[in-house]
Motif scaffolding. Structure first.
Motif, PDB file in Angstrom:
ATOM      1  N   LEU A 168     -94.532 -83.592 -17.460  1.00  0.00           N
ATOM      2  CA  LEU A 168     -94.765 -82.169 -17.201  1.00  0.00           C
ATOM      3  C   LEU A 168     -93.493 -81.394 -17.561  1.00  0.00           C
ATOM      4  N   THR A 169     -93.323 -81.176 -18.832  1.00  0.00           N
ATOM      5  CA  THR A 169     -92.132 -80.509 -19.351  1.00  0.00           C
ATOM      6  C   THR A 169     -92.126 -79.029 -18.946  1.00  0.00           C
ATOM      7  N   ALA A 170     -91.022 -78.353 -19.249  1.00  0.00           N
ATOM      8  CA  ALA A 170     -90.919 -76.929 -18.921  1.00  0.00           C
ATOM      9  C   ALA A 170     -92.032 -76.131 -19.583  1.00  0.00           C
ATOM     10  N   GLY A 171     -92.379 -76.489 -20.812  1.00  0.00           N
ATOM     11  CA  GLY A 171     -93.458 -75.787 -21.496  1.00  0.00           C
ATOM     12  C   GLY A 171     -94.791 -75.990 -20.822  1.00  0.00           C
ATOM     13  N   VAL A 172     -95.050 -77.214 -20.380  1.00  0.00           N
ATOM     14  CA  VAL A 172     -96.301 -77.506 -19.683  1.00  0.00           C
ATOM     15  C   VAL A 172     -96.351 -76.757 -18.358  1.00  0.00           C
ATOM     16  N   SER A 215     -95.031 -74.045 -17.547  1.00  0.00           N
ATOM     17  CA  SER A 215     -95.215 -72.606 -17.716  1.00  0.00           C
ATOM     18  C   SER A 215     -96.690 -72.228 -17.800  1.00  0.00           C
ATOM     19  N   ARG A 216     -97.547 -73.191 -18.062  1.00  0.00           N
ATOM     20  CA  ARG A 216     -98.983 -72.941 -18.137  1.00  0.00           C
ATOM     21  C   ARG A 216     -99.649 -72.954 -16.760  1.00  0.00           C
ATOM     22  N   LEU A 217     -98.926 -73.413 -15.744  1.00  0.00           N
ATOM     23  CA  LEU A 217     -99.508 -73.593 -14.418  1.00  0.00           C
ATOM     24  C   LEU A 217     -99.159 -72.420 -13.506  1.00  0.00           C
ATOM     25  N   PRO A 218    -100.098 -71.992 -12.658  1.00  0.00           N
ATOM     26  CA  PRO A 218     -99.845 -70.854 -11.768  1.00  0.00           C
ATOM     27  C   PRO A 218     -99.171 -71.269 -10.459  1.00  0.00           C
ATOM     28  N   PHE A 219     -98.535 -72.405 -10.447  1.00  0.00           N
ATOM     29  CA  PHE A 219     -97.848 -72.918  -9.263  1.00  0.00           C
ATOM     30  C   PHE A 219     -96.672 -73.764  -9.729  1.00  0.00           C
ATOM     31  N   ARG A 220     -95.808 -74.110  -8.789  1.00  0.00           N
ATOM     32  CA  ARG A 220     -94.649 -74.931  -9.129  1.00  0.00           C
ATOM     33  C   ARG A 220     -94.959 -76.419  -8.975  1.00  0.00           C
ATOM     34  N   VAL A 221     -94.276 -77.198  -9.790  1.00  0.00           N
ATOM     35  CA  VAL A 221     -94.335 -78.663  -9.730  1.00  0.00           C
ATOM     36  C   VAL A 221     -92.928 -79.150  -9.412  1.00  0.00           C
ATOM     37  N   PRO A 222     -92.773 -80.159  -8.545  1.00  0.00           N
ATOM     38  CA  PRO A 222     -91.422 -80.616  -8.198  1.00  0.00           C
ATOM     39  C   PRO A 222     -90.596 -80.974  -9.430  1.00  0.00           C
ATOM     40  N   GLY A 223     -89.324 -80.606  -9.388  1.00  0.00           N
ATOM     41  CA  GLY A 223     -88.398 -80.957 -10.453  1.00  0.00           C
ATOM     42  C   GLY A 223     -87.466 -82.060  -9.994  1.00  0.00           C
ATOM     43  N   TYR A 224     -87.214 -83.006 -10.858  1.00  0.00           N
ATOM     44  CA  TYR A 224     -86.344 -84.148 -10.545  1.00  0.00           C
ATOM     45  C   TYR A 224     -84.884 -83.715 -10.586  1.00  0.00           C
ATOM     46  N   GLU A 225     -84.117 -84.094  -9.539  1.00  0.00           N
ATOM     47  CA  GLU A 225     -82.702 -83.725  -9.456  1.00  0.00           C
ATOM     48  C   GLU A 225     -81.760 -84.926  -9.501  1.00  0.00           C
ATOM     49  N   GLY A 226     -82.244 -86.123  -9.171  1.00  0.00           N
ATOM     50  CA  GLY A 226     -81.367 -87.292  -9.185  1.00  0.00           C
ATOM     51  C   GLY A 226     -81.892 -88.384  -8.281  1.00  0.00           C
ATOM     52  N   GLN A 227     -81.258 -89.560  -8.342  1.00  0.00           N
ATOM     53  CA  GLN A 227     -81.669 -90.686  -7.506  1.00  0.00           C
ATOM     54  C   GLN A 227     -80.477 -91.574  -7.207  1.00  0.00           C
TER      55      GLN A 227
END
Length: 346
Positions: A72-76, A78-90
């Motif tokens: 789910l890249t940044a471009g993908v 941008s097509r969604l009307p809601f946020r998807v969790p972004g990975y920050e580290g592990q």
């Protein structure tokens, strides 16, 4: 023993070198005890959430989720009307790992929120449609699972037949499910991108608006109905109808006329899956619960046998009992099988 939010903060600091953590608080909503989680405030004003799996199934689910989030890249997004969790580290934690995501504000929805009295149902329906409208290349280019309609039909039939072979499924249900699988028109649909593991708690709500969707371990090309089966347990039939109507309005193409019937079939087969889980784990309590639910379901669909899973079939109420049971008892999740086939896996 659950890890404290201070311990989780230390793990997050290891996962995000240089991050300046100024506050931490525990969080448990939506995790069902399968993860140790905490929300961390950074000096920048941002918030992140750290999650550590508490069992092998959760760890496998988390791994699949990370793969999906990369797809789910940044471009993908941008097509969604809601946020998807972004990975920050592990950071490693024994045999598993702590994973840090950006924090999405909101409260997990519940079945009780899906009513005809508010805008929640409409926002949920539109959110699901947005996922199903994504190009299938999102899945194929990431090497994730792609299912055909015939594969999903065969898998669903196999599940029903395995349950029937136990001798614990009422004949009325076995007949109903067999007729549904023999109905070729029911399985003439175009597979689309699906989340694959949606439940009410997947949707984070700010007021009546879906602010984010959590849990992407089942991302695949599959049957759109797999993301809607849980509506059979909605608080009111009118609420479920609002979700379906909003979903259909938001689609850029004509809605699948058989979608609701397959969703209802998948909801009923969740009880069959619960039965098989109980037999596989030799848990007589689970088996007894499943048998009771199957008997109740059989009673409610007796009048529909000559028109299997037709559009005028009554609402299936027994699935709500399954939801309550899943909250109390560990079961298999999509992390251990084809993630796109949570409802229809072997």
């Amino acid at each position: 023993m659950a890890r404290s939010h201070l311990t989780l903060a230390a793990l997050a600091a290891s996962a995000m070198p240089g991050a300046d953590i100024v506050a931490t608080r525990p969080i448990s909503s939506g995790t069902q005890g399968r993860y140790d989680s905490a929300v961390l405030s950074l000096r920048t004003g941002d918030e992140v959430i750290v999650r550590v799996p508490t069992d092998d199934e959760a760890a496998s689910e988390q791994s699949l989720d990370l793969v999906a989030l990369q797809a789910l890249t940044a471009g993908v997004r941008s097509r969604l009307p809601f946020r998807v969790p972004g990975y920050e580290g592990q950071a490693p934690v024994g045999d598993t790992r702590a994973v840090v995501y950006d924090f999405i504000p909101g409260t997990p929805a519940s079945l009780g929120d899906i009513t005809a009295d508010g805008a929640t149902a409409g926002s949920v329906g539109a959110a699901i449609a947005a996922v199903h409208t994504l190009p299938t290349s999102v899945v194929t280019e990431a090497g994730l699972t792609v299912n055909s309609a015939s594969q999903l039909a065969a898998r669903s039939r196999k599940l029903a037949e395995r349950a029937a072979a136990t001798g614990k499924v009422p004949q009325a249900l076995s007949t109903r499910w067999a007729l549904a699988h023999d109905d070729s028109a029911l399985w003439q649909f175009q597979p689309s991108v699906v989340n694959g593991t949606l439940s009410p708690e997947s949707f984070l709500m700010v007021g009546d608006h879906v602010s984010g969707v959590l849990g992407w371990s089942g991302l695949a090309v599959g049957d759109p109905a797999v993301d809607l089966f849980w509506l059979s347990s909605a608080a009111t039939p009118e609420g479920a109808e609002l979700v379906f109507s909003a979903y259909e309005r938001a689609l850029p193409r004509p809605a699948d006329r058989q979608l609701r019937k397959r969703a209802r079939l998948y909801a009923e087969l969740e009880i069959a899956r619960w039965l098989l889980h109980g037999l596989g784990t030799r848990d007589q309590g689970v088996v007894g619960d499943a048998e009771s639910m199957l008997a109740s379901l059989a009673s409610s669909v007796q009048s529909d046998l000559l028109n299997p899973l037709s559009t005028d079939t009554g609402q299936v109420m027994a699935v709500e009992e399954v939801e309550a049971l899943l909250d109390r008892t560990p079961v298999r999740t999509s992390s251990t099988a084809d993630p796109a086939s949570r409802i229809t896996e072997d």
